[in-house]
Design a protein around this motif. Structure first.
Motif, mmCIF file in Angstrom:
data_model
loop_
_atom_site.group_PDB
_atom_site.id
_atom_site.type_symbol
_atom_site.label_atom_id
_atom_site.label_comp_id
_atom_site.label_asym_id
_atom_site.label_seq_id
_atom_site.Cartn_x
_atom_site.Cartn_y
_atom_site.Cartn_z
ATOM 1 N N LEU A 1 0.806 -1.258 0.045
ATOM 2 C CA LEU A 1 0.004 -0.044 -0.012
ATOM 3 C C LEU A 1 0.879 1.168 0.030
ATOM 4 O O LEU A 1 0.444 2.383 0.125
ATOM 5 C CB LEU A 1 -0.925 -0.004 1.244
ATOM 6 N N LYS A 2 2.224 1.058 -0.139
ATOM 7 C CA LYS A 2 3.263 1.956 -0.289
ATOM 8 C C LYS A 2 3.237 3.158 1.053
ATOM 9 O O LYS A 2 3.108 4.380 1.003
ATOM 10 C CB LYS A 2 2.747 3.081 -1.294
ATOM 11 N N PHE A 3 2.961 2.603 2.213
ATOM 12 C CA PHE A 3 3.275 3.210 3.294
ATOM 13 C C PHE A 3 4.564 3.688 3.628
ATOM 14 O O PHE A 3 5.604 2.877 3.126
ATOM 15 C CB PHE A 3 2.992 2.346 4.721
ATOM 16 N N ARG A 4 5.146 4.641 4.210
ATOM 17 C CA ARG A 4 6.517 5.034 4.588
ATOM 18 C C ARG A 4 7.024 3.988 5.513
ATOM 19 O O ARG A 4 7.823 3.493 5.483
ATOM 20 C CB ARG A 4 6.539 6.599 4.794
ATOM 21 N N ALA B 1 -2.861 4.804 8.453
ATOM 22 C CA ALA B 1 -2.651 5.595 7.288
ATOM 23 C C ALA B 1 -2.690 7.244 7.446
ATOM 24 O O ALA B 1 -1.634 7.730 6.969
ATOM 25 C CB ALA B 1 -3.882 5.495 6.102
ATOM 26 N N PRO B 2 -3.746 7.653 8.194
ATOM 27 C CA PRO B 2 -3.484 9.098 8.567
ATOM 28 C C PRO B 2 -2.029 9.401 9.269
ATOM 29 O O PRO B 2 -1.730 10.589 9.054
ATOM 30 C CB PRO B 2 -4.826 9.335 9.552
ATOM 31 N N ASP C 1 0.696 8.096 8.959
ATOM 32 C CA ASP C 1 1.806 7.732 8.212
ATOM 33 C C ASP C 1 1.794 8.924 7.197
ATOM 34 O O ASP C 1 3.003 9.479 7.038
ATOM 35 C CB ASP C 1 1.468 6.441 7.301
ATOM 36 N N SER C 2 0.627 9.496 6.860
ATOM 37 C CA SER C 2 0.655 10.620 5.788
ATOM 38 C C SER C 2 0.976 11.831 6.289
ATOM 39 O O SER C 2 1.726 12.733 6.070
ATOM 40 C CB SER C 2 -0.633 10.711 5.366
ATOM 41 N N MET C 3 0.933 11.916 7.886
ATOM 42 C CA MET C 3 1.405 13.443 8.387
ATOM 43 C C MET C 3 2.885 13.103 9.098
ATOM 44 O O MET C 3 3.247 13.811 9.965
ATOM 45 C CB MET C 3 0.288 13.623 9.614
ATOM 46 N N VAL D 1 -1.409 6.714 0.289
ATOM 47 C CA VAL D 1 -1.371 7.213 1.476
ATOM 48 C C VAL D 1 -0.951 8.602 1.848
ATOM 49 O O VAL D 1 -1.437 9.499 2.636
ATOM 50 C CB VAL D 1 -0.401 6.184 2.450
ATOM 51 N N LYS D 2 -0.024 8.878 1.084
ATOM 52 C CA LYS D 2 0.733 10.364 1.192
ATOM 53 C C LYS D 2 -0.211 11.439 0.917
ATOM 54 O O LYS D 2 0.018 12.647 1.415
ATOM 55 C CB LYS D 2 1.848 10.425 0.255
ATOM 56 N N ARG D 3 -1.423 11.248 0.275
ATOM 57 C CA ARG D 3 -2.101 12.237 -0.186
ATOM 58 C C ARG D 3 -3.227 12.586 0.907
ATOM 59 O O ARG D 3 -4.055 13.378 0.792
ATOM 60 C CB ARG D 3 -2.999 12.020 -1.309
ATOM 61 N N ILE D 4 -3.048 11.642 2.096
ATOM 62 C CA ILE D 4 -4.314 11.812 2.853
ATOM 63 C C ILE D 4 -4.445 13.095 3.659
ATOM 64 O O ILE D 4 -5.197 13.752 3.836
ATOM 65 C CB ILE D 4 -4.303 10.611 3.957
ATOM 66 N N GLY D 5 -3.136 13.546 3.933
ATOM 67 C CA GLY D 5 -2.774 14.859 4.471
ATOM 68 C C GLY D 5 -2.845 14.767 6.052
ATOM 69 O O GLY D 5 -3.186 13.965 6.857
#
Lengths: 426, 443
Positions: free
Chosen positions: A45-48, A206-207, A209-211, B133-137
């Motif tokens: 899922l391309k998580f960092r 996910a949220p 990871d995104s931040m 995932v990166k676009r979630i913000g």
């Protein structure tokens, strides 16, 4: 209003990334066992951050438990973990088999969660968009609710007192314990099943990871990824699980002849109000200090009496701020600073479940007389080293008789809670 | 030392109005907030009705700009923040400047929700599935977490006491007020912003629709002319929600938020605040799904809860002037609830107090229901009126013999001399709460 009844812990249960059940968890934290592993789904899922902590429940145990409690269709892992931990705590406390037809009006439940229902929510969205509202499982809805976990526990254990779910992000588990203790102190309940749980789902993580809140650069070395207080810390490792307690009035525990692990001397819940140097995601220093100092005040415990601190310490920038908070609040000479360890070094950040799982760990340490190692902290962060001696951070388990432990949890929204526990029988 | 606890501020975002002023007017006039929502048909909802707050884009934008609420997707959090800010202002308390050094340590927040962050979660799920995932913000996590609403409110106002979120399905709103009450009573806080909110999100309504919402097809009773077919409901949505009625057959989902400022009497008097009412007794309990189902209401549990609240208030059951029921429009549940009130109060027929159902106007705002409805109770005490219970002219045949015909007002009663109101809320999982409010009379 406050009847000043003393509050004790008589049962515990745990579902953690490094062990399932009290016995195994005790050994795991004593030996510094990491529960963090590489999760291939996160890579896909391309998580960092592609490492996480997931409780190692075998397929057989999972199926067996679900069959026994008729939970075959339960989608939420968070609710499942919460029920497992609660059932273990119930048994561990020696409470009688639940009788659902005669609910126990003196026993209630405060069981918190951050986002337990996410699997059910995801399923609900799929159903709505594919076959329409009525294509799915009607019981799914209950799991979507924030209170799903407490509703299931209350139902399965036949509880007649307050049954609810609290939520204050990563503060949730410790807050639930303090709220339950207050309820018993007010004479509104005799005992409460308390705890918190978190689902393992990429959708929960996910949220974060995104931040950029999660650990970076450890995908090849998962067991090193969670390194609170270390200069290598880059973010927290997301994980999941549940912890549960039976919190009880001393009179009720004595009447039942129950084994007592520890006494809850008291606790405080506050917020930094996202003022000063605080924000939605980082705690106001003054709030943390006040929370600790108020807890010491209401419990009449002097800083030098604390044998060890179980930190919130999540392997983020917040660690330094937390240590600064402890250092200011206790105001002790460096050599007198108590031992401090981070259970998250082994299990990652179980988010809303963290407070409950780590408090189970704290009580096991008090009861069995050891301080667990804080792994991956060999290279102490220079800013931490300015505040406390590296000798305060155990690298291997320290065995000794303990009396007082302090546990802190902090959460998004600039919320804090601190509780002080005393080993029973001192 | 125990504190007396009073109410000094109110805020509402409701299907019937977006401020306390509009909400009060709606209650007085018996205005229905239920509307036809044709959009729901594409997801095959059985019930195409709902009660949603009517906010326009400019109102939303001006609010989010005022408090720098960037990328706020969750409607539940938005409603909660709007109601919370209104209540805080109504009580005359200050919003601390953002550069203040410290929060108000004596003020906290207990704000409930069932699934406020759904919009943020939904977006996170979609993007995660696509590997984006990166676009979630950076603003998703704080909305997706269950405590998003209290975290936002704590930050907006600058609250330094306990700031948390509770959840107990339909019980949530009243429970948040009860928890706040205890906190002040025990001296752990001086002021608490309590309340609850529920977003207008189809995914929440979908769950409800799959189980319990209005479905007129099942309600047709031969020989009764007043029965409306499903299509008739869509032309007359205000007729659909009919708690206590012979024709009730489910609830209509709603959304919104209610917020209440609770304060120790000494704090309220010291700052010369307007006092709306006093909370004199509360109780929260569970019936543990004794009938073997998580969804059941149970009479025994409800009775216990009502009895404990009255005992805590130290009053006689005969002193209660009005019951604001949970009453959703699910016939079995409404009947069980009325039976519980009748038995526990020991009052029947002409001796039964007045009873009304705020849900007849608002629909079932679910997590927000308890807080909006307790506000309705407070407003009735304060402004001396009893709001009508819509669509209940023909009482349910099993309820009618229990409570007498005149006890469910179909028109507003003005100049009502109310002293005590009992408000009940009940929720999935067999959870109950009850609160006794007393009119404030400077004594």
């Amino acid at each position: 209003m406050l009847l000043n009844d003393r509050i004790v812990i008589t049962g515990m249960g745990v579902v953690a990334p490094n062990a399932i059940g009290l016995h195994d968890f005790h050994i795991a934290i004593k030996t510094g066992k990491s529960g963090i592993s590489f999760i291939s789904e996160l890579e896909k899922l391309k998580f960092r951050c592609q490492v996480a902590g997931v409780p190692p429940i075998s397929e057989t145990d999972n199926t067996e438990f679900r069959e026994k409690y008729r939970l075959a269709n339960l989608k939420s892992t968070g609710i499942l973990y919460g029920i497992m931990a609660s059932v273990e705590a119930w048994r561990d406390a020696g409470l009688p088999e639940p009788d659902r037809c005669n609910p126990d009006d003196h026993t209630g439940c405060i069981f918190g969660t951050g986002s337990n229902g996410v699997e059910a929510t995801s399923y609900g969205i799929e159903i709505l968009e594919s076959v329409g509202v009525h294509g799915g499982d009607g019981c799914n809805f209950l799991q979507v609710l924030n209170s799903g976990v407490s509703a299931y526990i209350g139902y399965l254990l036949g509880l007649g007192n307050q049954t609810t779910s609290n939520a204050s992000a990563c503060n949730t588990g410790t807050e639930a314990l303090i709220m339950a203790a207050n309820r018993i102190k007010m004479g509104l309940a005799e005992r409460m099943i308390v705890g918190s749980s978190e689902s393992d789902s990429p959708y929960v993580w996910a949220p974060f990871d995104s931040m950029f809140a999660t650990a970076q650069g450890f995908n090849a070395t998962p067991e090193k990824a969670s390194c609170p207080m270390s200069k290598n810390a880059t973010g927290f490792v997301p994980s999941s699980g549940a912890g549960a307690f039976i919190v009880e009035s001393l009179s009720s525990a004595k009447e039942r002849g129950a084994r007592i692990y520890a006494e809850v001397l008291g606790g405080q819940i506050n917020s930094g109000g996202q003022r000063g140097d605080g924000s939605m995601t980082l705690g106001n220093q003054k709030g943390i200090v006040k929370c600790i100092q108020d807890t010491l005040r209401v419990t009449n415990v002097r800083p030098e009496e604390i044998d060890f601190i179980s930190g919130h310490l999540s392997s983020t920038i917040g660690d330094i701020r937390e240590i600064q908070g402890w250092s200011t609040a206790l105001n002790l000479p460096e050599k007198s600073f108590p031992y401090i360890n981070a259970t998250k070094s082994m299990i990652g950040h179980c988010l809303s479940a963290s407070g409950a799982i780590e408090t189970v760990g704290t009580i096991l340490q008090l009861y069995h007389g050891f301080i667990h190692p804080s792994i991956n902290s060999e290279d102490v962060h220079p800013d931490v080293e300015k505040l406390i001696s590296p000798d305060s951070i155990p690298q291997t388990a320290i065995e000794r008789t303990l009396r007082i432990a302090a546990k802190i949890s902090l959460g998004f929204g600039d919320v804090n809670s601190c509780v002080i526990l005393e080993r029973w029988g001192n | 030392m125990e504190s007396r606890v009073v109410i000094t501020g109110l805020g509402a975002i409701a299907p019937t109005g977006n401020s306390i002023g509009e909400f009060t007017e709606g209650l007085r006039k018996g205005k229905s907030g239920i509307r036809y929502c044709p959009d729901l048909i594409k997801h095959e909802f059985l019930c195409l009705l709902g009660g949603q707050p009517q906010l326009d884009e400019t109102e939303i934008e001006s609010f989010t700009n005022r408090f720098s609420l960037v990328k706020l997707r969750s409607m539940g959090i938005l409603y909660g923040c709007m109601a919370g800010v209104e209540a805080w202002g109504d009580s005359g308390l200050p919003i601390l400047p953002h550069d203040a050094d410290e929060p108000d340590w004596q003020s906290g927040c207990f704000f409930g929700s069932n699934s406020n962050g759904l919009e943020a979660i939904e977006q996170a799920i979609r993007l995660t599935k696509k590997g984006e995932v990166k676009r979630i913000g950076g603003r998703a996590a704080q909305q997706a977490m269950n405590s998003g609403i209290s975290a936002y409110l704590g930050g907006i106002i600058g609250l330094g006491n306990q700031v948390t979120t509770n959840s107990s399905s339909g019980n949530t709103g009243l429970e948040s007020i009860i928890e706040s009450y205890y906190r002040i009573k025990c001296g752990l806080a001086e002021r608490m912003l309590a309340g609850s909110s529920e977003g207008s999100n189809y995914h929440i309504w979908a769950g409800e629709d799959a189980m319990t919402t209005v479905d007129s097809i099942h309600s047709v009773i031969k020989g009764k002319e007043s029965i409306l077919q499903r299509e008739d409901f869509y032309q007359n949505p205000d007729k659909a929600c009919q708690p206590l009625s012979q024709y009730a057959n489910g609830f209509v989902p709603g959304a919104g938020a209610g917020a209440v400022v609770l304060e120790s009497l000494s704090s309220a008097l010291a700052r010369n605040a307007t006092i709306y009412a006093e909370i004199v007794g509360v109780s929260v309990s569970s019936g543990a799904g004794t009938e073997g189902l998580l969804f059941d209401m149970n009479e025994r549990g409800m009775r216990n809860c009502i009895g404990q609240a009255i005992a805590a208030a130290g009053i006689d059951a005969s002193e209660i002037d009005l019951i604001s029921g949970h009453l959703t429009g699910l016939p079995d549940h409404d009947l069980a609830e009325v039976k519980a009130w009748v038995k526990e109060l020991g009052r029947q027929g002409e001796d039964f107090p007045l009873i009304n159902a705020p849900k007849s106007m608002l629909g079932n705002c679910f997590a927000a229901a308890g807080s909006l409805e307790v506000i309705a109770s407070i407003l009735q005490l304060h402004h001396k009126f009893v709001h009508p219970s819509l669509n209940a002219v023909d009482l349910h045949s099993a309820i009618k013999p229990l409570i007498g015909s005149g006890k469910v007002p179909s028109n507003t009663i003005d100049e009502a001399n109310l002293k005590y109101i009992a408000k009940g809320s009940f929720g999935f999982g067999g959870v109950h709460s009850c609160i006794i409010l007393k009119k404030w009379q400077n004594s």
